[in-house]
Design a protein around this motif. Sequence first.
Motif, PDB file in Angstrom:
ATOM      1  N   GLU A  44      -4.235  12.974  17.537  1.00  0.00           N
ATOM      2  CA  GLU A  44      -2.907  12.517  17.114  1.00  0.00           C
ATOM      3  C   GLU A  44      -2.911  11.016  16.820  1.00  0.00           C
ATOM      4  O   GLU A  44      -2.361  10.566  15.808  1.00  0.00           O
ATOM      5  N   GLU A  45      -3.552  10.227  17.683  1.00  0.00           N
ATOM      6  CA  GLU A  45      -3.628   8.783  17.452  1.00  0.00           C
ATOM      7  C   GLU A  45      -4.438   8.469  16.202  1.00  0.00           C
ATOM      8  O   GLU A  45      -4.083   7.569  15.429  1.00  0.00           O
ATOM      9  N   ALA A  46      -5.533   9.207  15.994  1.00  0.00           N
ATOM     10  CA  ALA A  46      -6.360   8.989  14.804  1.00  0.00           C
ATOM     11  C   ALA A  46      -5.575   9.276  13.529  1.00  0.00           C
ATOM     12  O   ALA A  46      -5.685   8.537  12.541  1.00  0.00           O
ATOM     13  N   ALA A  47      -4.762  10.329  13.545  1.00  0.00           N
ATOM     14  CA  ALA A  47      -3.942  10.654  12.372  1.00  0.00           C
ATOM     15  C   ALA A  47      -2.913   9.559  12.103  1.00  0.00           C
ATOM     16  O   ALA A  47      -2.703   9.161  10.958  1.00  0.00           O
ATOM     17  N   LYS A  48      -2.287   9.061  13.169  1.00  0.00           N
ATOM     18  CA  LYS A  48      -1.305   7.982  13.004  1.00  0.00           C
ATOM     19  C   LYS A  48      -1.975   6.716  12.467  1.00  0.00           C
ATOM     20  O   LYS A  48      -1.415   6.026  11.602  1.00  0.00           O
ATOM     21  N   LEU A  49      -3.154   6.399  12.978  1.00  0.00           N
ATOM     22  CA  LEU A  49      -3.875   5.222  12.509  1.00  0.00           C
ATOM     23  C   LEU A  49      -4.247   5.365  11.038  1.00  0.00           C
ATOM     24  O   LEU A  49      -4.066   4.441  10.243  1.00  0.00           O
ATOM     25  N   LYS A  50      -4.742   6.547  10.661  1.00  0.00           N
ATOM     26  CA  LYS A  50      -5.103   6.785   9.261  1.00  0.00           C
ATOM     27  C   LYS A  50      -3.884   6.639   8.358  1.00  0.00           C
ATOM     28  O   LYS A  50      -3.956   6.003   7.301  1.00  0.00           O
ATOM     29  N   ASP A  51      -2.752   7.209   8.768  1.00  0.00           N
ATOM     30  CA  ASP A  51      -1.524   7.087   7.983  1.00  0.00           C
ATOM     31  C   ASP A  51      -1.112   5.631   7.838  1.00  0.00           C
ATOM     32  O   ASP A  51      -0.708   5.196   6.760  1.00  0.00           O
ATOM     33  N   ALA A  52      -1.224   4.872   8.916  1.00  0.00           N
ATOM     34  CA  ALA A  52      -0.848   3.455   8.869  1.00  0.00           C
ATOM     35  C   ALA A  52      -1.778   2.672   7.946  1.00  0.00           C
ATOM     36  O   ALA A  52      -1.329   1.830   7.167  1.00  0.00           O
ATOM     37  N   GLU A  53      -3.079   2.971   8.028  1.00  0.00           N
ATOM     38  CA  GLU A  53      -4.037   2.264   7.185  1.00  0.00           C
ATOM     39  C   GLU A  53      -3.840   2.582   5.706  1.00  0.00           C
ATOM     40  O   GLU A  53      -4.071   1.729   4.848  1.00  0.00           O
ATOM     41  N   GLU A  54      -3.392   3.783   5.419  1.00  0.00           N
ATOM     42  CA  GLU A  54      -3.225   4.196   4.028  1.00  0.00           C
ATOM     43  C   GLU A  54      -1.805   4.010   3.509  1.00  0.00           C
ATOM     44  O   GLU A  54      -1.523   4.323   2.359  1.00  0.00           O
ATOM     45  N   SER A  55      -0.924   3.471   4.332  1.00  0.00           N
ATOM     46  CA  SER A  55       0.474   3.362   3.934  1.00  0.00           C
ATOM     47  C   SER A  55       0.718   2.280   2.889  1.00  0.00           C
ATOM     48  O   SER A  55       1.703   2.325   2.175  1.00  0.00           O
ATOM     49  N   GLY A  56      -0.185   1.317   2.824  1.00  0.00           N
ATOM     50  CA  GLY A  56       0.005   0.231   1.877  1.00  0.00           C
ATOM     51  C   GLY A  56       1.096  -0.742   2.287  1.00  0.00           C
ATOM     52  O   GLY A  56       1.575  -1.537   1.487  1.00  0.00           O
ATOM     53  N   PHE A  57       1.500  -0.684   3.544  1.00  0.00           N
ATOM     54  CA  PHE A  57       2.586  -1.547   4.018  1.00  0.00           C
ATOM     55  C   PHE A  57       2.248  -3.016   3.848  1.00  0.00           C
ATOM     56  O   PHE A  57       3.064  -3.802   3.415  1.00  0.00           O
ATOM     57  N   VAL A  58       1.014  -3.405   4.166  1.00  0.00           N
ATOM     58  CA  VAL A  58       0.562  -4.780   3.984  1.00  0.00           C
ATOM     59  C   VAL A  58      -0.709  -4.730   3.154  1.00  0.00           C
ATOM     60  O   VAL A  58      -1.690  -4.117   3.566  1.00  0.00           O
ATOM     61  N   ALA A  59      -0.674  -5.370   2.008  1.00  0.00           N
ATOM     62  CA  ALA A  59      -1.843  -5.394   1.145  1.00  0.00           C
ATOM     63  C   ALA A  59      -2.895  -6.335   1.729  1.00  0.00           C
ATOM     64  O   ALA A  59      -2.570  -7.418   2.234  1.00  0.00           O
ATOM     65  N   GLU A  60      -4.135  -5.908   1.677  1.00  0.00           N
ATOM     66  CA  GLU A  60      -5.216  -6.712   2.244  1.00  0.00           C
ATOM     67  C   GLU A  60      -5.269  -8.110   1.616  1.00  0.00           C
ATOM     68  O   GLU A  60      -5.514  -9.097   2.311  1.00  0.00           O
ATOM     69  N   GLN A  61      -5.029  -8.189   0.337  1.00  0.00           N
ATOM     70  CA  GLN A  61      -5.095  -9.499  -0.327  1.00  0.00           C
ATOM     71  C   GLN A  61      -3.976 -10.432   0.116  1.00  0.00           C
ATOM     72  O   GLN A  61      -4.043 -11.640  -0.089  1.00  0.00           O
ATOM     73  N   ASP A  62      -2.947  -9.905   0.763  1.00  0.00           N
ATOM     74  CA  ASP A  62      -1.856 -10.739   1.260  1.00  0.00           C
ATOM     75  C   ASP A  62      -2.166 -11.359   2.630  1.00  0.00           C
ATOM     76  O   ASP A  62      -1.392 -12.145   3.139  1.00  0.00           O
ATOM     77  N   ILE A  63      -3.301 -10.999   3.200  1.00  0.00           N
ATOM     78  CA  ILE A  63      -3.678 -11.506   4.520  1.00  0.00           C
ATOM     79  C   ILE A  63      -4.663 -12.641   4.344  1.00  0.00           C
ATOM     80  O   ILE A  63      -5.658 -12.530   3.632  1.00  0.00           O
ATOM     81  N   ASP A  64      -4.397 -13.756   4.998  1.00  0.00           N
ATOM     82  CA  ASP A  64      -5.318 -14.887   4.996  1.00  0.00           C
ATOM     83  C   ASP A  64      -6.296 -14.685   6.138  1.00  0.00           C
ATOM     84  O   ASP A  64      -6.072 -15.103   7.271  1.00  0.00           O
ATOM     85  N   TRP A  65      -7.419 -14.003   5.855  1.00  0.00           N
ATOM     86  CA  TRP A  65      -8.373 -13.618   6.878  1.00  0.00           C
ATOM     87  C   TRP A  65      -9.013 -14.823   7.547  1.00  0.00           C
ATOM     88  O   TRP A  65      -9.474 -14.712   8.681  1.00  0.00           O
ATOM     89  N   SER A  66      -9.041 -15.959   6.895  1.00  0.00           N
ATOM     90  CA  SER A  66      -9.646 -17.149   7.512  1.00  0.00           C
ATOM     91  C   SER A  66      -8.814 -17.688   8.677  1.00  0.00           C
ATOM     92  O   SER A  66      -9.313 -18.446   9.498  1.00  0.00           O
ATOM     93  N   GLN A  67      -7.562 -17.276   8.750  1.00  0.00           N
ATOM     94  CA  GLN A  67      -6.685 -17.739   9.818  1.00  0.00           C
ATOM     95  C   GLN A  67      -6.646 -16.800  11.028  1.00  0.00           C
ATOM     96  O   GLN A  67      -6.061 -17.134  12.053  1.00  0.00           O
ATOM     97  N   ILE A  68      -7.260 -15.650  10.911  1.00  0.00           N
ATOM     98  CA  ILE A  68      -7.248 -14.676  11.994  1.00  0.00           C
ATOM     99  C   ILE A  68      -8.044 -15.231  13.180  1.00  0.00           C
ATOM    100  O   ILE A  68      -9.162 -15.697  13.047  1.00  0.00           O
ATOM    101  N   GLY A  69      -7.435 -15.189  14.345  1.00  0.00           N
ATOM    102  CA  GLY A  69      -8.109 -15.617  15.568  1.00  0.00           C
ATOM    103  C   GLY A  69      -8.043 -17.103  15.844  1.00  0.00           C
ATOM    104  O   GLY A  69      -8.608 -17.585  16.797  1.00  0.00           O
ATOM    105  N   GLN A  70      -7.331 -17.827  15.015  1.00  0.00           N
ATOM    106  CA  GLN A  70      -7.238 -19.284  15.248  1.00  0.00           C
ATOM    107  C   GLN A  70      -5.943 -19.652  15.916  1.00  0.00           C
ATOM    108  O   GLN A  70      -4.954 -19.079  15.831  1.00  0.00           O
TER     109      GLN A  70
END
Length: 70
Positions: A44-70
């Motif tokens: 059930e958790e795997a299905a929810k995670l897959k749905d969230a990853e494929e939802s397109g809610f946040v586009a990857e290009q909209d994330i500033d990956w260089s700022q993650i963890g800082q």
Amino acid sequence: MSNIAMDTAKLIDMLPEQDQAFAYEFVKKLILAWDPDFTKLTPEEAAKLKDAEESGFVAEQDIDWSQIGQ
């Protein structure tokens, strides 16, 4: 909750309190042996995670990956 989980809970609920505590500790040990660091996903958790990853809610290009963890 799955039917098996609900049936198990009903069965445990029929036991005397001391035996319920034993059953709880036994189940807890089974879970910890299966996934000691709580990183595995249930189906059930795997299905929810897959749905969230494929939802397109946040586009990857909209994330500033260089700022993650800082």
